[in-house]
Scaffold this active site. Structure first.
Site, PDB file in Angstrom:
ATOM      1  CB  CYS A   1       2.966   7.295  26.876  1.00  0.00           C
ATOM      2  SG  CYS A   1       1.079   7.272  26.857  1.00  0.00           S
TER       3      CYS A   1
ATOM      4  N   GLY B   1       0.795  -1.131  -0.112  1.00  0.00           N
ATOM      5  CA  GLY B   1       0.066  -0.085   0.077  1.00  0.00           C
ATOM      6  C   GLY B   1       0.741   1.307   0.057  1.00  0.00           C
ATOM      7  CB  THR B   2       3.949   2.159   2.098  1.00  0.00           C
ATOM      8  OG1 THR B   2       3.335   1.963   3.122  1.00  0.00           O
ATOM      9  CG2 THR B   2       4.955   3.359   1.916  1.00  0.00           C
TER      10      THR B   2
ATOM     11  CG  HIS C   1      -0.487  -5.898   5.129  1.00  0.00           C
ATOM     12  ND1 HIS C   1      -0.420  -5.935   6.410  1.00  0.00           N
ATOM     13  CD2 HIS C   1      -0.034  -5.213   4.464  1.00  0.00           C
ATOM     14  CE1 HIS C   1      -0.207  -4.658   6.621  1.00  0.00           C
ATOM     15  NE2 HIS C   1       0.359  -4.101   5.395  1.00  0.00           N
TER      16      HIS C   1
ATOM     17  CD  GLN D   1      -7.658  -0.030   7.157  1.00  0.00           C
ATOM     18  OE1 GLN D   1      -8.494  -0.940   7.383  1.00  0.00           O
ATOM     19  NE2 GLN D   1      -6.403  -0.257   7.436  1.00  0.00           N
TER      20      GLN D   1
ATOM     21  CG  ASN E   1      -5.152   4.291   8.693  1.00  0.00           C
ATOM     22  OD1 ASN E   1      -5.499   5.530   7.990  1.00  0.00           O
ATOM     23  ND2 ASN E   1      -4.146   4.260   9.346  1.00  0.00           N
TER      24      ASN E   1
ATOM     25  CB  THR F   1      11.658 -10.067 -11.155  1.00  0.00           C
ATOM     26  OG1 THR F   1      12.830  -9.777 -12.004  1.00  0.00           O
ATOM     27  CG2 THR F   1      11.165 -11.353 -11.235  1.00  0.00           C
TER      28      THR F   1
HETATM   29  C1  LIG Z   1      -1.734  -0.386   5.889  1.00  0.00           C
HETATM   30  C2  LIG Z   1      -2.037   1.042   5.121  1.00  0.00           C
HETATM   31  C3  LIG Z   1      -1.444   1.525   4.358  1.00  0.00           C
HETATM   32  C4  LIG Z   1       0.095   0.882   3.835  1.00  0.00           C
HETATM   33  O1  LIG Z   1       0.032  -0.277   3.202  1.00  0.00           O
HETATM   34  P1  LIG Z   1       1.507  -1.220   3.314  1.00  0.00           P
HETATM   35  O2  LIG Z   1       1.226  -2.492   2.397  1.00  0.00           O
HETATM   36  O3  LIG Z   1       1.520  -1.855   4.723  1.00  0.00           O
HETATM   37  O4  LIG Z   1       2.428  -0.421   2.920  1.00  0.00           O
HETATM   38  C5  LIG Z   1      -1.521   2.512   3.368  1.00  0.00           C
HETATM   39  N1  LIG Z   1      -2.835   3.114   3.707  1.00  0.00           N
HETATM   40  C6  LIG Z   1      -3.778   2.799   4.524  1.00  0.00           C
HETATM   41  C7  LIG Z   1      -4.951   3.654   4.779  1.00  0.00           C
HETATM   42  C8  LIG Z   1      -3.440   1.573   5.350  1.00  0.00           C
HETATM   43  O5  LIG Z   1      -4.168   1.166   6.207  1.00  0.00           O
END
Ligand SMILES: *Cc1c(COP(=O)(O)O)cnc(C)c1O
Length: 393
Positions: free
Chosen positions: A325, A71-72, A201, A179, A151, A237
């Site tokens: 914290c 996702g990142t 994931h 999400q 999220n 790849t």
């Molecule tokens: C988990 C998450 C990501 C990042 O995805 P990764 O596969 O962990 O890099 C980006 N955006 C949201 C909203 C997420 O919940």
């Protein structure tokens, strides 16, 4: 007793069906999808089949799906890729104050490189007002990026209304839908977005795989360079087993969504009601209507969120905190800060995020543990302040 996992927004277990679909592609079907021989062709076919499944869930064409390393990376490619391909004279991005760090920190990086970024505010329930986005748009804006389902809060943004404003002005629209994909029904045309991020994931596929939907004709550059993979938009790849897993997870999500949507929403409501009924001074940080079925974010006044997380972990319940914290200081998440939650409440913010395997019995155990733990932490806090007040520490 079995531990109860209520942190599905952090990650989800890989589905048995997903794992089974992936297994062949580690050792048996190991070819490089770019190879012309039969080993390569088999791997290529698997990747393309997975692409069709992802596209099907999103209502896209397979040619509009680019596989990424999560996702990142999808968020980075959307933002950097459009920034590198923008027209001259355009240098502004409009985003929100409640984005995932993958969007927020990419925007911050671009700010350091001469771009201008506007972070539109949200209301007390984390909702972005399209009117605020409209006010932020200028003749120099080339991209709007607003998260679909948050999220942390679970609030769903009015993406279609925001996209309409962008489209009218010829501005590209990206949404991080990590999400919402597979959780609630929508497609890329309903949302009218040009770019949309997916992470494996979070939907029972493995970590380290994701996808970016790129509407045909979108001006975008690769953000990583090498071979010709993924239509020259993402070199390297392909992670064939993980891509096969993502495809399978999308197929399953589409097949089972209707069942899980109602069931998760009902479990979430049951958790929320149990907490609101038994605990005083608790604030729900999620929009009452525009909300994901699986996330509940609450702030308990007068306690520390990460202490509650630890207390619940000892009782076999896994959740996450909206504040951490350190030595004597409390770092409140930027999302909770953007909601304007008073500090004494914000420090006590936690997120429950449900998954399809959770049961009603688990939810009841979790809510009972929450009630006891909050009570305990509040009693300790009260006692500590009395003792501290006497100056005997
Ligand atoms: C988990 C998450 C990501 C990042 O995805 P990764 O596969 O962990 O890099 C980006 N955006 C949201 C909203 C997420 O919940």
């Amino acid at each position: 007793m079995e531990h109860v996992y209520l942190d599905h927004s952090a990650t989800t277990p890989v589905d048995a069906e997903v794992l089974a679909a992936m297994m062949r592609f580690f050792a048996n079907v190991f070819g490089n999808p770019s190879s012309v021989h039969r080993f390569g062709r088999e791997a290529r076919e698997a990747v393309e089949e997975a692409r069709e499944k992802v596209a099907c869930l999103l209502g896209a064409d397979p040619g509009e799906i680019v596989f990424t390393g999560g996702g990142t990376e999808a968020d980075n490619l959307a933002i950097l890729g459009t920034a590198w391909a923008k027209e001259d004279g355009k240098d502004e991005i409009v985003t929100s104050a409640v984005e995932h760090p993958a969007v927020m920190n990419t925007c911050r990086f671009l700010e350091g490189r001469g771009f201008r970024v506007t972070y539109v505010p949200v209301d007390g329930e984390g909702l972005v007002d399209p009117e605020e986005v409209r006010k932020a748009l200028t003749g120099r804006t080339f991209l709007v990026s607003v998260m679909h389902g948050n999220n942390e809060t679970g609030t769903i943004a009015p993406i279609a209304a925001i996209s309409a404003l962008a489209r009218e002005r010829g501005i590209l629209m990206h949404t991080d839908a990590v999400q919402t994909v597979g959780k609630i029904p929508f497609d890329v045309d309903d949302l009218a977005v040009d770019l949309l991020s997916v992470a494996g994931h979070k939907i029972h596929a493995p970590k380290g795989v994701g996808a970016l939907y790129i509407r045909r004709g979108t001006r975008i550059q690769a953000a990583q360079f090498g071979g010709h993979q993924e239509g020259e938009r993402r070199a390297g790849t392909e992670n064939v087993p993980a891509i096969v897993g993502l495809g399978k997870a999308c197929e399953i999500a589409l097949r089972d969504m209707a069942v899980h949507l109602d069931r998760l929403g009902a479990l979430r409501d049951r958790l929320e009601q149990a907490i609101l009924t038994a605990v005083e001074d608790v604030r729900v940080n999620t929009h009452p209507v525009h909300r994901l079925p699986h996330i509940l974010n609450v702030s308990f006044q007068g306690i520390k969120g990460d202490e509650l997380v630890r207390e619940l972990d000892n009782r076999g319940i896994a959740i996450s905190a909206g504040a951490a914290c350190g030595a004597g200081t409390v770092k409140i998440s930027h999302v909770i800060e953007a909601l304007g939650v008073p500090r004494d409440w914000a420090t006590g913010t936690v997120r429950f995020s449900l998954g399809k395997a959770n049961t009603g019995e688990e939810i009841d155990r979790a809510s009972a543990a929450v009630v006891e733990s909050v009570d305990k932490l509040r009693r300790i806090a009260e006692l500590e302040s009395t003792l501290g007040g006497r100056g005997c520490r």
